[in-house]
Design a protein around this motif. Structure first.
Motif, mmCIF file in Angstrom:
data_model
loop_
_atom_site.group_PDB
_atom_site.id
_atom_site.type_symbol
_atom_site.label_atom_id
_atom_site.label_comp_id
_atom_site.label_asym_id
_atom_site.label_seq_id
_atom_site.Cartn_x
_atom_site.Cartn_y
_atom_site.Cartn_z
ATOM 1 N N THR A 69 0.836 -1.206 0.000
ATOM 2 C CA THR A 69 0.000 0.000 0.000
ATOM 3 C C THR A 69 0.865 1.248 0.000
ATOM 4 O OG1 THR A 69 -1.766 -1.143 1.185
ATOM 5 C CG2 THR A 69 -1.783 1.263 1.253
ATOM 6 N N LEU A 70 1.951 1.230 0.770
ATOM 7 C CA LEU A 70 2.830 2.393 0.856
ATOM 8 C C LEU A 70 3.430 2.743 -0.499
ATOM 9 C CD1 LEU A 70 5.403 3.165 3.613
ATOM 10 C CD2 LEU A 70 6.145 3.189 1.248
ATOM 11 N N VAL A 71 4.031 1.746 -1.185
ATOM 12 C CA VAL A 71 4.684 2.037 -2.462
ATOM 13 C C VAL A 71 3.647 2.335 -3.548
ATOM 14 C CG1 VAL A 71 6.754 0.717 -1.902
ATOM 15 C CG2 VAL A 71 4.859 -0.422 -3.046
ATOM 16 N N THR A 72 2.492 1.722 -3.469
ATOM 17 C CA THR A 72 1.446 1.995 -4.457
ATOM 18 C C THR A 72 0.956 3.424 -4.329
ATOM 19 O OG1 THR A 72 0.745 -0.324 -4.474
ATOM 20 C CG2 THR A 72 -0.825 1.300 -5.305
ATOM 21 N N GLN A 73 0.777 3.896 -3.113
ATOM 22 C CA GLN A 73 0.347 5.277 -2.909
ATOM 23 C C GLN A 73 1.402 6.256 -3.395
ATOM 24 O OE1 GLN A 73 -0.513 5.380 1.292
ATOM 25 N NE2 GLN A 73 -2.627 4.654 1.022
ATOM 26 N N SER A 74 2.655 5.946 -3.126
ATOM 27 C CA SER A 74 3.740 6.810 -3.592
ATOM 28 C C SER A 74 3.785 6.856 -5.113
ATOM 29 C CB SER A 74 5.075 6.307 -3.046
ATOM 30 O OG SER A 74 6.155 7.064 -3.573
ATOM 31 N N TRP A 75 3.612 5.703 -5.724
ATOM 32 C CA TRP A 75 3.629 5.634 -7.190
ATOM 33 C C TRP A 75 2.447 6.389 -7.790
ATOM 34 C CZ3 TRP A 75 6.951 4.522 -10.859
ATOM 35 C CH2 TRP A 75 6.486 4.304 -12.155
ATOM 36 N N SER A 76 1.266 6.234 -7.204
ATOM 37 C CA SER A 76 0.061 6.886 -7.724
ATOM 38 C C SER A 76 0.131 8.402 -7.592
ATOM 39 C CB SER A 76 -1.171 6.365 -6.983
ATOM 40 O OG SER A 76 -1.310 4.967 -7.166
ATOM 41 N N ALA A 77 0.846 8.881 -6.591
ATOM 42 C CA ALA A 77 0.922 10.324 -6.368
ATOM 43 C C ALA A 77 1.932 11.011 -7.279
ATOM 44 C CB ALA A 77 1.281 10.591 -4.905
ATOM 45 N N ALA A 78 2.773 10.245 -7.947
ATOM 46 C CA ALA A 78 3.820 10.827 -8.798
ATOM 47 C C ALA A 78 3.219 11.435 -10.058
ATOM 48 C CB ALA A 78 4.842 9.760 -9.167
ATOM 49 N N ASP A 79 3.836 12.508 -10.525
ATOM 50 C CA ASP A 79 3.401 13.179 -11.753
ATOM 51 C C ASP A 79 4.110 12.521 -12.933
ATOM 52 O OD1 ASP A 79 2.300 14.904 -13.551
ATOM 53 O OD2 ASP A 79 3.653 16.587 -13.084
ATOM 54 N N ARG A 80 3.546 11.402 -13.379
ATOM 55 C CA ARG A 80 4.212 10.595 -14.404
ATOM 56 C C ARG A 80 3.802 11.038 -15.806
ATOM 57 N NH1 ARG A 80 1.739 7.015 -11.122
ATOM 58 N NH2 ARG A 80 0.491 6.156 -12.823
ATOM 59 N N THR A 81 4.695 10.738 -16.773
ATOM 60 C CA THR A 81 4.421 10.989 -18.186
ATOM 61 C C THR A 81 4.624 9.679 -18.945
ATOM 62 O OG1 THR A 81 6.707 11.594 -18.713
ATOM 63 C CG2 THR A 81 5.260 13.356 -17.926
ATOM 64 N N SER A 82 4.535 9.754 -20.272
ATOM 65 C CA SER A 82 4.666 8.545 -21.091
ATOM 66 C C SER A 82 6.064 8.386 -21.672
ATOM 67 C CB SER A 82 3.636 8.570 -22.232
ATOM 68 O OG SER A 82 3.819 9.717 -23.041
ATOM 69 N N ASN A 83 7.050 9.143 -21.170
ATOM 70 C CA ASN A 83 8.392 9.021 -21.741
ATOM 71 C C ASN A 83 9.024 7.692 -21.340
ATOM 72 O OD1 ASN A 83 9.853 9.188 -19.267
ATOM 73 N ND2 ASN A 83 9.700 11.413 -19.305
ATOM 74 N N PRO A 84 10.085 7.284 -22.026
ATOM 75 C CA PRO A 84 10.687 5.967 -21.761
ATOM 76 C C PRO A 84 11.163 5.777 -20.327
ATOM 77 C CG PRO A 84 11.471 6.835 -23.848
ATOM 78 C CD PRO A 84 10.706 7.935 -23.195
ATOM 79 N N PHE A 85 11.616 6.855 -19.680
ATOM 80 C CA PHE A 85 12.097 6.723 -18.307
ATOM 81 C C PHE A 85 10.971 6.272 -17.378
ATOM 82 C CE2 PHE A 85 15.074 10.405 -19.585
ATOM 83 C CZ PHE A 85 15.946 9.514 -20.190
ATOM 84 N N TRP A 86 9.825 6.919 -17.500
ATOM 85 C CA TRP A 86 8.689 6.536 -16.659
ATOM 86 C C TRP A 86 8.156 5.162 -17.058
ATOM 87 C CZ3 TRP A 86 7.744 7.980 -12.089
ATOM 88 C CH2 TRP A 86 7.936 9.295 -11.663
ATOM 89 N N GLN A 87 8.266 4.831 -18.330
ATOM 90 C CA GLN A 87 7.787 3.523 -18.775
ATOM 91 C C GLN A 87 8.620 2.393 -18.170
ATOM 92 O OE1 GLN A 87 7.313 3.354 -22.997
ATOM 93 N NE2 GLN A 87 5.943 1.605 -22.919
ATOM 94 N N LEU A 88 9.946 2.562 -18.164
ATOM 95 C CA LEU A 88 10.799 1.555 -17.546
ATOM 96 C C LEU A 88 10.599 1.550 -16.028
ATOM 97 C CD1 LEU A 88 12.978 -0.597 -17.702
ATOM 98 C CD2 LEU A 88 14.708 1.231 -17.681
ATOM 99 N N ALA A 89 10.432 2.734 -15.455
ATOM 100 C CA ALA A 89 10.167 2.816 -14.014
ATOM 101 C C ALA A 89 8.893 2.064 -13.655
ATOM 102 C CB ALA A 89 10.061 4.280 -13.578
ATOM 103 N N ALA A 90 7.894 2.145 -14.535
ATOM 104 C CA ALA A 90 6.638 1.424 -14.293
ATOM 105 C C ALA A 90 6.863 -0.077 -14.297
ATOM 106 C CB ALA A 90 5.605 1.814 -15.356
ATOM 107 N N TYR A 91 7.762 -0.554 -15.147
ATOM 108 C CA TYR A 91 8.075 -1.987 -15.168
ATOM 109 C C TYR A 91 8.778 -2.407 -13.876
ATOM 110 C CZ TYR A 91 6.843 -2.300 -20.126
ATOM 111 O OH TYR A 91 6.161 -2.304 -21.319
#
Length: 266
Positions: A24-46
């Motif tokens: 729950t902690l890491v999911t909340q942190s991830w959901s709160a991030a201002d993410r975009t569709s660039n490759p860096f965020w895409q790999l981070a999502a993986y």
């Protein structure tokens, strides 16, 4: 049995409470991030997906010492400043194990720091990994790799990105390209040639049984003919043999061409 009489199956989440809290902690942190569709965020999502997937596979009975768990959590946070592609899989796996410990020690001060920095650490990690990867392999198409269906996220916990590229993506891309090139119905290819009345002779035999000699004798007697050679030197030798026999023969390879006017053979 009537539908009303059937027993309802209730799906229960048997994940250990400490793992649930950390997830729950890491999911909340991830959901709160201002993410975009660039490759860096895409790999981070993986990376994020790999962490969540591996979390539910942890052995709930495994325990860590506080000093060890804190060390692994701080090592993960340090990725924001410096990331080694070689050690990254090990650091991520240790982070997952330490996360279970943190879920059982939620009063530890590192919890709030992790909540605020988790998504940013994954982004900076991905940025460094991709920068290093593209510098080493400038011909690689990182965006195609990251957009490939069924990306093997769990392999990121075992191998560096370059291994995922060479062991997983390249073979997948080759298979995809071949599937587009190979006709679905080969029997429908080259209709004009297939409409011709043709006769094939397959000459088989062991080594040094005269197959090539017999083939050249037949080729010399033919009105027209083509000899296909696996090597340029063999092609040159074949042309010389035919020319010596009085056959007008041209030569064409990937390196040179000797096209003769009025030739009957190639």
């Amino acid at each position: 049995m009537q539908p009303s009489q059937q027993k309802r199956r209730v799906r229960t989440d048997t994940t250990a409470p400490d793992i649930k809290r950390f997830r729950t902690l890491v999911t909340q942190s991830w959901s709160a991030a201002d993410r975009t569709s660039n490759p860096f965020w895409q790999l981070a999502a993986y990376y994020h997906k790999a962490i969540l997937t591996q979390l539910v596979r942890l052995d709930p009975s495994q325990e860590l010492r506080t000093a060890q768990a804190a060390s692994w959590l701080n090592e993960f946070l340090a990725l924001e400043q410096r990331c080694s592609s070689e050690r990254l899989p090990e650091i991520l796996k240790n982070f997952i194990r330490a996360g279970k410990w943190l879920g059982g020690h939620f009063d530890h001060p590192i919890k709030n720091e992790l909540r605020s920095r988790y998504a940013g650490v994954l982004f900076r990690t991905a940025e460094q990994v991709i920068t290093e990867f593209t510098a080493a392999q400038p011909e690689a198409d990182i965006e195609s790799l990251l957009k490939m269906p069924k990306f093997p996220v769990l392999q990121l916990l075992k191998d560096p990105l370059r291994t995922v590229w060479s062991v997983w993506y390249v073979p997948q891309a080759i298979r995809t390209s071949l599937s587009l090139l190979i006709a679905l119905n080969p029997k429908d290819e080259y209709p004009e040639a297939r409409a011709m009345h043709r006769h094939f002779i397959l000459h088989l035999g062991g080594t040094n049984t005269g197959k090539t000699y017999a083939g050249f004798q037949r080729l010399m007697r033919a009105e027209t003919g083509i000899y296909l050679a696996p090597l340029r030197l063999l092609a040159l030798e074949a042309q010389e043999t035919l020319l010596d026999a009085g056959v007008d023969c041209s030569l064409t390879t990937g390196e040179e061409e000797d096209v003769r006017e009025g030739d009957t053979h190639i």
